[in-house]
Design a protein around this motif. Structure first.
Motif, PDB file in Angstrom:
ATOM      1  N   LYS A 390       0.836  -1.198   0.000  1.00 54.62           N
ATOM      2  CA  LYS A 390       0.000   0.000   0.000  1.00 54.62           C
ATOM      3  C   LYS A 390       0.872   1.249   0.000  1.00 54.62           C
ATOM      4  CE  LYS A 390      -3.584   2.336   2.722  1.00 54.62           C
ATOM      5  NZ  LYS A 390      -4.399   2.260   3.960  1.00 54.62           N
ATOM      6  N   ILE A 410      -4.291   5.758  -3.755  1.00 59.09           N
ATOM      7  CA  ILE A 410      -3.585   4.615  -3.185  1.00 59.09           C
ATOM      8  C   ILE A 410      -3.204   3.679  -4.330  1.00 59.09           C
ATOM      9  CG2 ILE A 410      -3.694   2.654  -1.612  1.00 59.09           C
ATOM     10  CD1 ILE A 410      -3.744   5.289  -0.159  1.00 59.09           C
ATOM     11  N   ASP A 412      -0.397   0.177  -5.455  1.00 61.49           N
ATOM     12  CA  ASP A 412       0.178  -1.012  -4.825  1.00 61.49           C
ATOM     13  C   ASP A 412       1.566  -1.364  -5.333  1.00 61.49           C
ATOM     14  OD1 ASP A 412      -0.383  -1.910  -7.359  1.00 61.49           O
ATOM     15  OD2 ASP A 412      -1.859  -3.410  -6.743  1.00 61.49           O
TER      16      ASP A 412
END
Length: 820
Positions: A390, A410, A412
């Motif tokens: 994250k 956000i 990854d």
């Protein structure tokens, strides 16, 4: 309709069509109802207009060398149809593929993105690919025209190639794409050809492409690959990419008004752009540029089949296929075991819907997953492992990450390559971004943080500057030569403790010369050492079979740089040697974008080359290893015993990698097997080589005629599967020519057929040759010459496995012009 629109257009409006609007779209003329269309990379997927490494998910197909290894044009055509669907899902009307440059050496960074060392095989696959794509209303773009066989100084290097070599080796795939497939677009290469940039090369773009071959589509530049105004338009370059206009726009309008460019040349180029829009249906239905992710079961099945179809079994000492029921302990070892290396690097990258690693594929194939032990053993990565987890990203107006963020998201993965920023209010030349994440190491000890950035960046660990990508920044090899070489910093970390990682990024200043991109990549890893190799050895020692997954990845096989050598990077050779020393049943599964040297070959039971076969990698590997599918691949490129056995690697830097801005193709037409056969240089594995799991019997060839005529000759070969498993057999037809006034290769591939047969089944390979297949390019006459005399037809399973040699007389000489 097109001419009616042109008649209403002002000069400025015509000129506006000849540059992109932005990175991926053309310029509309709303007043006259002319829409804009989108183009998209790439050869093994349709990425859309987002980030090079993120954005909307797309289906990831096998890379081109894996398709070359399939020798299966009909299956490649099916992939073209599927790719057209994918392009439509990204709102694109033009697919920037296929890549048909020739495998001149084993070191080209884009070797994986090209089909073969042989122009005939390349042409057959390219035609099939284009027919599949364009049959669905999407334009294909064949590239890179021409002489782009290396990534070293590719934006300025002059590929110095004599005309005979061009006509026989490097131009035929482009010629066949135009003549047979009616390709709608051609992309000029970055490099110069015999001193002139291909984007302003009149002989190449107009005389050969348009006048001789009859091409009526558009020629676009590679991205930032055009360098002039009048020269490019006068040479035949239609579209400058990307936009907005750099050397077109007002500059081209002025050049036309000053008489440096004829108004007719501008109109002709604009007409070709409008014709492209008409051909892709843009006038009938306004393009919807919305991007969607479509993950279809039929695409998954096709990728899995293609993966097995292109898998080349290089060695098999009676161990493959593995019996699922008789294996109690399997050791799965190597840096490519748990990581899914599904594609090469550079502009061919996409954000795949999913990926299946070999370890995952093997576990899914076996009912007893507890029998599998996995140890990585060593690393081979060129860059530090990218951060995964994250990541909170904040975007700011202006530099320095000041004030309130304009946008937050956000993600990854710690890699960003922005074609479009997430907000239209952000200026690509004047913004900043802060990435914040937590890292909890599983083990204590020294960890290495790495970062490379096209732009300026700094990485902090708990507030301490650890990697400085700002002070002393200079261009290096990453991101097409626009980023610095990876900078690294070492920190001792405690296991289980959370550390805050912060990266601050901003673009380079506008005053810097060259192409400026905006990208950053950062990661962290705990270095591996001898103890990790020993752990792999101990895991393998008592296993029934040791499966070693080694090779390279998209950091090595990538656009923007060539390989340093033909050896496995990192300590992988040591890993293979040590595992093989304790386990007699060692199977090596390779993933590379081209040939490698194999000093360990005699110590392992089997070697399987899987290339980069797309998102179904692990399932395709398991299918082949356990016999659920045939290893259907045959080598599309010769594997030399040593790098110096390659005809381009002479020790003379002027021949490779180039010297003083020129690389001289001194080997001429003697590329790949043409060199090995003619110069008696024994390869490690010959062109066309590949083993299977069954056996075949070939019958004597039959000829439709014993003499060549203008209609050609057909050779028929019956092949019977005499084993107890289904399988495929490749029948190749080469021509061997009498002495001529020029030196000719020992033999040249002119036709092939791949037959898939059930046990006991017989199939017929039907192979046709014409006078052009007997010819060489005669510089003096500017035509292809087939002299009268006695030729030989060589029927073979690969370049070294000759089954039959048939005499063929040509009572007449043929002089075949380049225009016909």
């Amino acid at each position: 309709m097109i001419d009616s629109i042109l008649d209403k257009m002002t000069l400025e409006e015509q000129v506006s069509l000849l540059s992109g609007a932005d990175f991926w779209t053309t310029v509309p003329v709303e007043r006259l109802g002319v829409p804009k269309i989108k183009v998209t990379d790439g050869p093994n997927g349709a990425r859309g207009a987002g980030s090079l490494v993120a954005g909307v998910k797309a289906t990831c197909f096998p890379v081109a060398i894996a398709l070359g290894a399939s020798w299966n044009p009909s299956l490649v055509k099916q992939m073209g149809v599927a790719l057209a669907r994918q392009a439509k899902s990204k709102g694109a009307a033009v697919l920037l593929a296929p890549t048909v440059n020739i495998h001149r050496s084993g070191l080209n960074g884009r070797n994986f993105e090209c089909y073969s060392e042989d122009p005939m095989l390349t042409a057959e696959l390219a035609v099939a690919y284009i027919e599949g794509v364009q049959g669905e209303g999407i334009a294909a773009t064949i590239k890179h025209f021409a002489g782009n066989e290396s990534e070293i100084e590719r934006q300025t290097m002059s590929s110095d190639i004599d005309e005979r070599t061009l006509r026989e080796i490097y131009l035929p795939p482009f010629e066949q794409a135009v003549r047979r497939a009616g390709v709608m677009a051609v992309m000029s290469s970055y490099n110069r050809l015999n001193g002139s940039y291909t984007s302003e090369h009149h002989w190449l773009l107009t005389k050969v492409l348009r006048e001789e071959w009859g091409f009526d589509g558009i020629v676009m530049s590679d991205w930032f690959g055009s360098h002039s105004t009048a020269e490019t338009i006068n040479a035949g370059l239609d579209l400058e990419m990307p936009g907005p206009a750099r050397d077109r726009g007002e500059k081209l309008v002025a050049a036309a008004r000053e008489g440096k460019v004829e108004a007719a040349a501008v109109r002709a180029a604009a007409r070709r752009m409008l014709l492209l829009l008409e051909r892709v249906g843009a006038f009938k239905s306004r393009p919807d540029l919305t991007e969607r992710a479509i993950d279809l079961p039929e695409d998954r099945a096709l990728i899995r089949r293609l993966g097995a179809e292109g898998a080349v079994l290089l060695k098999n000492d009676s161990i493959l296929p593995l019996a699922k029921t008789s294996l109690d302990r399997i050791a799965v070892i190597g840096p490519n075991a748990a990581s899914a290396r599904v594609m090469g690097g550079g502009s061919a990258q996409i954000a795949a819907h999913y990926t299946v690693s070999p370890l995952e594929g093997i576990r899914a194939a076996l009912s007893n997953a507890n029998s599998i032990s996995h140890v990585v053993g060593c690393r081979h990565n060129r860059l530090i492992d990218v951060f995964k987890g994250k990541i909170a990203v904040e975007y700011f107006k202006g530099r320095g990450c000041k004030g309130d963020p304009l946008h937050a998201e956000i993600v990854d993965k710690g890699e960003f390559f922005w074609f479009e920023l997430p907000s239209g209010e952000l200026d690509p030349a004047d913004f900043s971004a802060r990435m914040t994440m937590q890292f909890v190491p599983e083990e204590g000890g020294e960890h290495v943080f790495g970062m490379t950035n096209a732009g300026l960046a700094r990485l902090f660990v708990d507030g301490e500057l650890t990697v400085d990508g700002r002070e002393g920044w200079t261009r290096g090899e990453n991101y097409f030569g626009t980023a610095n070489d990876e900078q690294r910093g070492t920190v001792t970390l405690e296991a289980g403790k959370a550390y805050e990682i912060t990266v601050e990024y901003e673009p380079s200043t506008a005053s810097e010369e060259g192409i400026n991109l905006i990208a950053v990549r950062f990661g962290v890893e705990k270095p591996l050492g001898e103890a990790d190799i020993e752990a792999a050895v101990e895991t393998s020692r008592n296993a029934d079979v040791a499966l070693l997954f080694v090779g390279r990845d998209g950091e090595w096989d990538t656009e923007g740089l060539d390989l340093p050598d033909m050896r496995l990077p990192g300590p992988q050779e040591e890993l293979i040697e040590k595992v093989a020393a304790v386990n007699a049943n060692t199977v090596v599964v390779l993933q590379t974008g081209g040939p490698i040297e194999m000093p360990w070959l005699g110590k392992v039971r089997a070697v399987l080359q899987m290339w980069y076969p797309g998102q179904e990698l692990g399932n395709a590997v398991a299918d082949v290893l356990f016999g659920d599918a045939e290893p259907g691949g045959r080598l599309p490129q010769t594997f030399p015993k040593a790098l110096t056995d390659n005809s381009a690697i002479t020790g003379d830097p002027a021949v490779y990698p180039g010297q003083d801005g020129h690389v001289r193709y001194a080997e001429g037409v003697f590329v790949g097997y043409r060199h090995h056969d003619t110069r008696a240089v024994e390869p490690l594995f010959p062109f066309g080589f590949g083993l299977g799991y069954t056996r075949f019997r070939w019958s004597e060839p039959l000829l439709s005629a014993n003499e060549m005529s203008s209609e050609g000759v057909i050779v028929s070969v019956d092949v019977t599967n005499i084993g107890d498993r289904p399988g495929s057999e490749l029948v190749q037809l080469y021509t061997s020519s009498p002495k001529a006034k020029v030196e000719r290769p020992d033999k040249e591939l002119r036709a092939f057929a791949k037959l898939s047969l059930q046990p006991g089944e017989t199939g017929t390979a039907t192979l046709k040759i014409t006078p052009r297949d007997l010819a060489y390019f005669d510089i003096e006459t500017g035509a292809f010459r087939a002299e009268a005399g006695n030729y030989q037809l060589v029927v073979a399973a690969n370049a070294a496995d000759i089954r039959f040699v048939i005499d063929l007389a040509s009572p007449s000489s043929y002089l075949l012009p380049t225009s016909y």
